[in-house]
Design an enzyme around this catalytic site. Structure first.
Site, mmCIF file in Angstrom:
data_model
loop_
_atom_site.group_PDB
_atom_site.id
_atom_site.type_symbol
_atom_site.label_atom_id
_atom_site.label_comp_id
_atom_site.label_asym_id
_atom_site.label_seq_id
_atom_site.Cartn_x
_atom_site.Cartn_y
_atom_site.Cartn_z
ATOM 1 N N GLY A 8 0.837 -1.192 0.000
ATOM 2 C CA GLY A 8 0.000 0.000 0.000
ATOM 3 C C GLY A 8 0.876 1.247 0.000
ATOM 4 N N CYS A 9 1.943 1.213 -0.784
ATOM 5 C CA CYS A 9 2.966 2.264 -0.738
ATOM 6 C C CYS A 9 2.487 3.610 -1.263
ATOM 7 C CB CYS A 9 4.224 1.823 -1.487
ATOM 8 S SG CYS A 9 3.987 1.529 -3.254
ATOM 9 N N GLY A 11 -0.564 4.891 -0.794
ATOM 10 C CA GLY A 11 -1.598 5.457 0.060
ATOM 11 C C GLY A 11 -1.029 6.504 1.007
ATOM 12 N N MET A 13 -0.771 6.533 4.335
ATOM 13 C CA MET A 13 0.142 5.984 5.325
ATOM 14 C C MET A 13 1.396 5.415 4.684
ATOM 15 S SD MET A 13 -0.650 6.636 8.336
ATOM 16 C CE MET A 13 0.743 5.683 8.925
ATOM 17 N N HIS A 143 -13.242 10.593 12.905
ATOM 18 C CA HIS A 143 -12.243 10.444 11.850
ATOM 19 C C HIS A 143 -12.622 11.282 10.625
ATOM 20 C CE1 HIS A 143 -10.929 6.905 14.199
ATOM 21 N NE2 HIS A 143 -9.782 7.061 13.584
ATOM 22 N N HIS A 144 -11.698 11.353 9.698
ATOM 23 C CA HIS A 144 -11.879 12.116 8.457
ATOM 24 C C HIS A 144 -12.995 11.519 7.593
ATOM 25 C CE1 HIS A 144 -9.712 8.853 6.378
ATOM 26 N NE2 HIS A 144 -8.947 8.852 7.458
ATOM 27 N N LYS A 147 -12.710 7.947 5.608
ATOM 28 C CA LYS A 147 -12.600 6.640 6.254
ATOM 29 C C LYS A 147 -13.811 5.782 5.924
ATOM 30 C CE LYS A 147 -11.644 4.447 10.741
ATOM 31 N NZ LYS A 147 -10.535 3.638 10.187
ATOM 32 N N GLY A 153 -11.550 0.616 14.115
ATOM 33 C CA GLY A 153 -10.960 -0.547 14.765
ATOM 34 C C GLY A 153 -10.412 -0.198 16.134
ATOM 35 N N THR A 154 -9.940 1.036 16.277
ATOM 36 C CA THR A 154 -9.413 1.481 17.568
ATOM 37 C C THR A 154 -10.519 1.560 18.609
ATOM 38 O OG1 THR A 154 -7.640 2.741 16.504
ATOM 39 C CG2 THR A 154 -8.213 3.353 18.766
#
Length: 251
Positions: A8-9, A11, A13, A143-144, A147, A153-154
């Site tokens: 996922g390079c 993206g 994150m 969240h933004h 999402k 998940g947190t």
């Protein structure tokens, strides 16, 4: 030097982690994988793991839940440990994660930040005290607007930390709009807010008689997740098969 594949390079994150790795002398990105193909990196980028011909000590995954099956199959086939950061996995996918961990090291955490994982430890200690005193428990996450999954998940992981310390007697409630009744004692309400560019806010509310205690975590940058993922990758490289989480990294 730990050799890492960034799954996922391209993206958000992915970019964050790649930039952080450049400042870390103990780890390097040797290949990237992304469905959108090449970018201007100084390492090869493949459209899928099936095309990847670069060996690595560990894979860091910040992609999409839809790519989980292929990722786990590759890790199992090549015996490559994986730091699994994608959220929104189905029950079936989570079962596959557990199966894969019997053959290769898998580190899965709903949130990679040190702060959130420290909060989980605190919740396990204080929740029985509040529950015994009759406090209601609510979790609000923000969240933004990009999402995809809700609740986060947190938020679920925070609820699980609380529930584990309370003998798993509490029910999770995500929506009260269809019922008209007083709030049961043994439930944890979980609410999701989506808007703007909020990186990630989580509030755990203990509401008692005439007093409220709120434990909060605010993420001001995605870098906190990236730093955690990198430390997890360095920790996991070379580890035997099994399920790991951030508590192992921070121990």
């Amino acid at each position: 030097m730990t050799k890492m594949i960034m799954h996922g390079c391209n993206g958000r994150m992915g970019h964050v982690i790649i930039d952080l790795v450049k400042e870390d002398k103990d780890i390097e990105v040797v290949a990237g994988v992304d469905a959108y193909g090449e970018s201007s990196y100084d390492f090869p980028v493949f459209k899928s793991l099936e095309e990847c011909n670069v060996a690595a000590d560990v894979i860091v995954d910040f992609s999409n839940a839809s790519a989980a099956e292929g990722l786990l199959a590759y890790c199992e086939k090549t015996s490559t440990p994986v730091v699994l950061c994608s959220t929104g996995l189905s029950e079936e996918q989570l079962l596959k994660v557990k199966e894969t961990s019997k053959k290769v090291a898998v580190l899965k955490s709903a949130n990679m930040s040190v702060g959130v994982n420290a909060l989980m430890k605190v919740l396990k200690e204080v929740s029985p005290l509040f529950a015994a005193a009759g406090f209601d428990i609510e979790i609000v996450e923000k969240h933004h607007n990009q999402k995809l999954d809700a609740p986060s998940g947190t938020a679920i992981a925070l609820a699980d930390s609380i529930n584990d310390s309370l003998g798993n007697e509490y029910e999770y409630v995500y929506d009260r709009s269809t019922r008209r009744e007083k709030r049961p004692e043994k439930e944890i309400g979980i609410s999701a807010v989506r808007g703007g560019t909020i990186v990630g806010d989580h509030d755990v509310i203990f509401a008692g008689h005439d007093e409220v205690v709120t434990l909060s975590h605010r993420a001001y940058s995605r870098a906190i997740f990236g730093k955690g993922a990198i430390e997890a990758a360095k920790y996991l490289a070379g580890k035997p098969a099994g399920m790991y989480d951030m508590s192992d990294v921070l121990a």
